[in-house]
Design a protein around this motif. Structure first.
Motif, PDB file in Angstrom:
ATOM      1  N   PHE A 126       0.809  -1.213   0.000  1.00 48.48           N
ATOM      2  CA  PHE A 126       0.000   0.000   0.000  1.00 48.48           C
ATOM      3  C   PHE A 126       0.844   1.267   0.000  1.00 48.48           C
ATOM      4  O   PHE A 126       0.328   2.357  -0.247  1.00 48.48           O
ATOM      5  N   ILE A 127       2.140   1.152   0.243  1.00 46.10           N
ATOM      6  CA  ILE A 127       3.009   2.332   0.154  1.00 46.10           C
ATOM      7  C   ILE A 127       4.446   1.872  -0.022  1.00 46.10           C
ATOM      8  O   ILE A 127       4.858   0.825   0.495  1.00 46.10           O
ATOM      9  N   SER A 128       5.216   2.632  -0.783  1.00 52.29           N
ATOM     10  CA  SER A 128       6.637   2.329  -0.969  1.00 52.29           C
ATOM     11  C   SER A 128       7.422   3.630  -0.950  1.00 52.29           C
ATOM     12  O   SER A 128       6.887   4.707  -1.250  1.00 52.29           O
ATOM     13  N   PHE A 129       8.691   3.527  -0.605  1.00 52.12           N
ATOM     14  CA  PHE A 129       9.552   4.703  -0.472  1.00 52.12           C
ATOM     15  C   PHE A 129      10.955   4.319  -0.902  1.00 52.12           C
ATOM     16  O   PHE A 129      11.452   3.242  -0.554  1.00 52.12           O
ATOM     17  N   GLN A 130      11.602   5.178  -1.693  1.00 47.77           N
ATOM     18  CA  GLN A 130      12.966   4.914  -2.154  1.00 47.77           C
ATOM     19  C   GLN A 130      13.942   5.683  -1.264  1.00 47.77           C
ATOM     20  O   GLN A 130      14.109   6.893  -1.402  1.00 47.77           O
ATOM     21  N   PRO A 131      14.607   5.002  -0.335  1.00 50.42           N
ATOM     22  CA  PRO A 131      15.435   5.693   0.666  1.00 50.42           C
ATOM     23  C   PRO A 131      16.677   6.371   0.111  1.00 50.42           C
ATOM     24  O   PRO A 131      17.201   7.284   0.740  1.00 50.42           O
ATOM     25  N   SER A 132      17.155   5.944  -1.058  1.00 50.57           N
ATOM     26  CA  SER A 132      18.353   6.583  -1.609  1.00 50.57           C
ATOM     27  C   SER A 132      18.115   8.062  -1.914  1.00 50.57           C
ATOM     28  O   SER A 132      19.069   8.847  -1.996  1.00 50.57           O
ATOM     29  N   GLU A 133      16.834   8.450  -2.065  1.00 51.69           N
ATOM     30  CA  GLU A 133      16.521   9.862  -2.313  1.00 51.69           C
ATOM     31  C   GLU A 133      16.922  10.734  -1.117  1.00 51.69           C
ATOM     32  O   GLU A 133      17.247  11.908  -1.292  1.00 51.69           O
ATOM     33  N   THR A 134      16.888  10.165   0.086  1.00 48.82           N
ATOM     34  CA  THR A 134      17.253  10.952   1.272  1.00 48.82           C
ATOM     35  C   THR A 134      18.723  11.370   1.233  1.00 48.82           C
ATOM     36  O   THR A 134      19.088  12.427   1.746  1.00 48.82           O
ATOM     37  N   ILE A 135      19.553  10.528   0.625  1.00 45.81           N
ATOM     38  CA  ILE A 135      20.992  10.826   0.560  1.00 45.81           C
ATOM     39  C   ILE A 135      21.243  12.106  -0.232  1.00 45.81           C
ATOM     40  O   ILE A 135      22.155  12.878   0.075  1.00 45.81           O
ATOM     41  N   LYS A 136      20.416  12.365  -1.248  1.00 48.78           N
ATOM     42  CA  LYS A 136      20.607  13.518  -2.115  1.00 48.78           C
ATOM     43  C   LYS A 136      20.406  14.836  -1.375  1.00 48.78           C
ATOM     44  O   LYS A 136      20.833  15.891  -1.849  1.00 48.78           O
ATOM     45  N   VAL A 137      19.742  14.783  -0.212  1.00 47.98           N
ATOM     46  CA  VAL A 137      19.566  15.981   0.613  1.00 47.98           C
ATOM     47  C   VAL A 137      20.508  15.965   1.807  1.00 47.98           C
ATOM     48  O   VAL A 137      21.168  16.968   2.112  1.00 47.98           O
ATOM     49  N   ILE A 138      20.577  14.820   2.487  1.00 46.05           N
ATOM     50  CA  ILE A 138      21.377  14.743   3.714  1.00 46.05           C
ATOM     51  C   ILE A 138      22.874  14.866   3.431  1.00 46.05           C
ATOM     52  O   ILE A 138      23.604  15.521   4.198  1.00 46.05           O
ATOM     53  N   LEU A 139      23.358  14.266   2.352  1.00 45.44           N
ATOM     54  CA  LEU A 139      24.791  14.352   2.050  1.00 45.44           C
ATOM     55  C   LEU A 139      25.250  15.787   1.818  1.00 45.44           C
ATOM     56  O   LEU A 139      26.270  16.205   2.392  1.00 45.44           O
ATOM     57  N   PRO A 140      24.559  16.604   1.006  1.00 46.43           N
ATOM     58  CA  PRO A 140      24.965  18.009   0.886  1.00 46.43           C
ATOM     59  C   PRO A 140      24.940  18.756   2.216  1.00 46.43           C
ATOM     60  O   PRO A 140      25.789  19.627   2.450  1.00 46.43           O
ATOM     61  N   LEU A 141      23.971  18.422   3.099  1.00 46.34           N
ATOM     62  CA  LEU A 141      23.937  19.065   4.413  1.00 46.34           C
ATOM     63  C   LEU A 141      25.173  18.694   5.226  1.00 46.34           C
ATOM     64  O   LEU A 141      25.790  19.548   5.877  1.00 46.34           O
ATOM     65  N   TYR A 142      25.546  17.414   5.171  1.00 46.59           N
ATOM     66  CA  TYR A 142      26.740  16.977   5.905  1.00 46.59           C
ATOM     67  C   TYR A 142      27.998  17.625   5.325  1.00 46.59           C
ATOM     68  O   TYR A 142      28.870  18.088   6.082  1.00 46.59           O
ATOM     69  N   LEU A 143      28.113  17.633   4.009  1.00 49.76           N
ATOM     70  CA  LEU A 143      29.300  18.221   3.375  1.00 49.76           C
ATOM     71  C   LEU A 143      29.424  19.701   3.727  1.00 49.76           C
ATOM     72  O   LEU A 143      30.527  20.195   3.988  1.00 49.76           O
ATOM     73  N   THR A 144      28.290  20.406   3.742  1.00 49.06           N
ATOM     74  CA  THR A 144      28.308  21.813   4.141  1.00 49.06           C
ATOM     75  C   THR A 144      28.810  21.954   5.573  1.00 49.06           C
ATOM     76  O   THR A 144      29.666  22.802   5.868  1.00 49.06           O
ATOM     77  N   TYR A 145      28.289  21.120   6.451  1.00 53.71           N
ATOM     78  CA  TYR A 145      28.673  21.165   7.862  1.00 53.71           C
ATOM     79  C   TYR A 145      30.164  20.892   8.044  1.00 53.71           C
ATOM     80  O   TYR A 145      30.873  21.673   8.685  1.00 53.71           O
ATOM     81  N   ILE A 146      30.656  19.799   7.490  1.00 54.55           N
ATOM     82  CA  ILE A 146      32.037  19.374   7.762  1.00 54.55           C
ATOM     83  C   ILE A 146      33.046  20.266   7.042  1.00 54.55           C
ATOM     84  O   ILE A 146      34.120  20.569   7.592  1.00 54.55           O
ATOM     85  N   LEU A 147      32.724  20.714   5.831  1.00 52.05           N
ATOM     86  CA  LEU A 147      33.658  21.554   5.089  1.00 52.05           C
ATOM     87  C   LEU A 147      33.713  22.967   5.663  1.00 52.05           C
ATOM     88  O   LEU A 147      34.746  23.637   5.568  1.00 52.05           O
ATOM     89  N   ASP A 148      32.618  23.424   6.246  1.00 49.38           N
ATOM     90  CA  ASP A 148      32.635  24.717   6.930  1.00 49.38           C
ATOM     91  C   ASP A 148      33.366  24.601   8.267  1.00 49.38           C
ATOM     92  O   ASP A 148      34.154  25.482   8.634  1.00 49.38           O
ATOM     93  N   LYS A 149      33.122  23.520   8.986  1.00 48.93           N
ATOM     94  CA  LYS A 149      33.777  23.313  10.280  1.00 48.93           C
ATOM     95  C   LYS A 149      35.292  23.215  10.130  1.00 48.93           C
ATOM     96  O   LYS A 149      36.054  23.736  10.962  1.00 48.93           O
TER      97      LYS A 149
END
Length: 389
Positions: A126-149
């Motif tokens: 009744f429902i499906s979700f493709q989790p790899s899509e989350t990486i496309k948002v979370i990875l840029p957030l992490y890269l911003t955080y770590i490269l700024d830090k």
């Protein structure tokens, strides 16, 4: 006076209008492309518009969540504990497709891929979700955080390329195990571009390039499906109708659109492409809207990219500059890759068209990233206005 008025442009309002237009346009295009397909499928939903329902659901959810992401404090994204939590949640979600409980009821290990989390009720999905899509948002957030830090130590291997390399490689391996080479390539490409823009030294990219090329060659050579796609793209030749591939039908549909197009819902060649509402929805759109429709879509995407990169260039601090760049880049790369595939320029990748292709997961995460981008732009506009007072 004119110069001052130009400086007071509300880029955040323009960006919101652009995102809304892209989303609504996507729903119209998707309905037109998927109507016949949904009509011939078992009705899982009362409407029967199976491919469209996921995107409508994502749109409705984001009507509530969009203001939250657009108005939240960006300083929260500088919190190391929050970033670690987001990374762990993303990893956890991407591990679920490997568990039989979350696989579709008819899953066949020999032919199916493990890209979706599927929830079942009474033996029916009744429902499906493709989790790899989350990486496309979370990875840029992490890269911003770590490269700024690590901005003061970014020239060293330990604090420059190593953290992004470790996290990006880990995500790519998970996605490859899901048999999703296209998303893994997109994730790697996005990470490399963000790291380059952040100022990581060129010599590290030069050293990594041969490794990436060899790894990609080995992966493609050892996967029959990926190798077949590459061979099919290289060995282009005139084929009779019964031998034509989806790419051939896609190019014919695009060419038949002409200048004005056939009209929304009036496309005839799109029906020859299996599941055209997926990665090849752009061909259906161009057939029905023609060159004018193509131009309209490219203008919208161009405005989206222009505002994002403008803020990345003019941002008041390194964090917001990297964040704006990291949020807009995956969407633009994905758009260019999808159009290149549909036009037959590169092999089929399986990368959806942002805002338009069928898939509630893709639209949901695209809108989350867009809402965060609006937040960054809004912050720039407010600071810019206050700075002139």
């Amino acid at each position: 006076m004119l110069r001052e008025d130009r400086e007071r442009i509300r880029y955040d309002y323009i960006l919101i209008a652009t995102i809304l237009l892209l989303t609504l346009l996507g729903l119209v295009i998707l309905y037109s492309a998927s109507y016949l397909f949904a009509h011939n499928q078992p009705r899982r939903f009362a409407s029967g518009w199976t491919p469209l329902v996921g995107n409508i659901a994502a749109f409705v959810i984001m009507m509530v969540l969009f203001p939250i992401f657009a108005l939240m404090k960006l300083e929260w994204l500088k919190n190391g504990k929050l970033m670690l939590f987001l990374l762990l949640v993303t990893v956890g979600l991407n591990m679920l497709p490997f568990l039989s409980y979350f696989q579709k009821a008819t899953y066949d290990s020999g032919t199916d891929v493990m890209r979706w989390i599927t929830l079942k009720k009474g033996g029916k999905e009744f429902i499906s979700f493709q989790p790899s899509e989350t990486i496309k948002v979370i990875l840029p957030l992490y890269l911003t955080y770590i490269l700024d830090k690590n901005k003061d130590r970014i020239g060293t291997f330990m604090y420059g390329p190593l953290p992004p390399l470790f996290v990006t490689s880990f995500f790519c391996i998970i996605v490859l195990l899901q048999s999703n080479f296209s998303d893994a390539a997109l994730i790697a490409m996005t990470s490399l571009i963000i790291c380059f823009a952040a100022g990581i030294r060129l010599r590290w990219f030069v050293m990594m390039l041969p490794v990436i090329i060899i790894a990609a060659f080995v992966l493609i050579s050892n996967n029959d499906r990926w190798a077949q796609r590459m061979d099919s793209h290289r060995n282009k030749q005139e084929l009779v109708s019964s031998q034509k591939t989806q790419i051939d039908f896609s190019k014919e549909a695009i060419q038949s659109g002409g200048f004005w197009g056939k009209g929304i819902g009036q496309g005839t060649l799109k029906v020859r492409m299996p599941e055209v509402h997926g990665d090849f929805v752009f061909a259906s759109y161009v057939e029905e809207s023609g060159f004018l429709g193509l131009l309209f879509y490219l203008v919208l995407i161009g405005v989206f990219a222009w505002i994002g990169y403008l803020i990345a260039w003019r941002g008041k601090d390194r964090f917001t500059q990297l964040l704006a760049f990291g949020l807009v880049t995956p969407i633009i790369i994905q758009t260019l890759l999808n159009i290149a595939v549909v036009a037959g320029i590169i092999p089929v990748t399986g990368v959806p068209l942002p805002f338009i292709s069928s898939g509630g997961s893709s639209l949901l995460l695209t809108l989350i990233g867009s809402a965060l981008l609006v937040n960054v732009v809004r912050r720039y506009v407010i600071h810019d206005t206050m700075g002139r007072k």
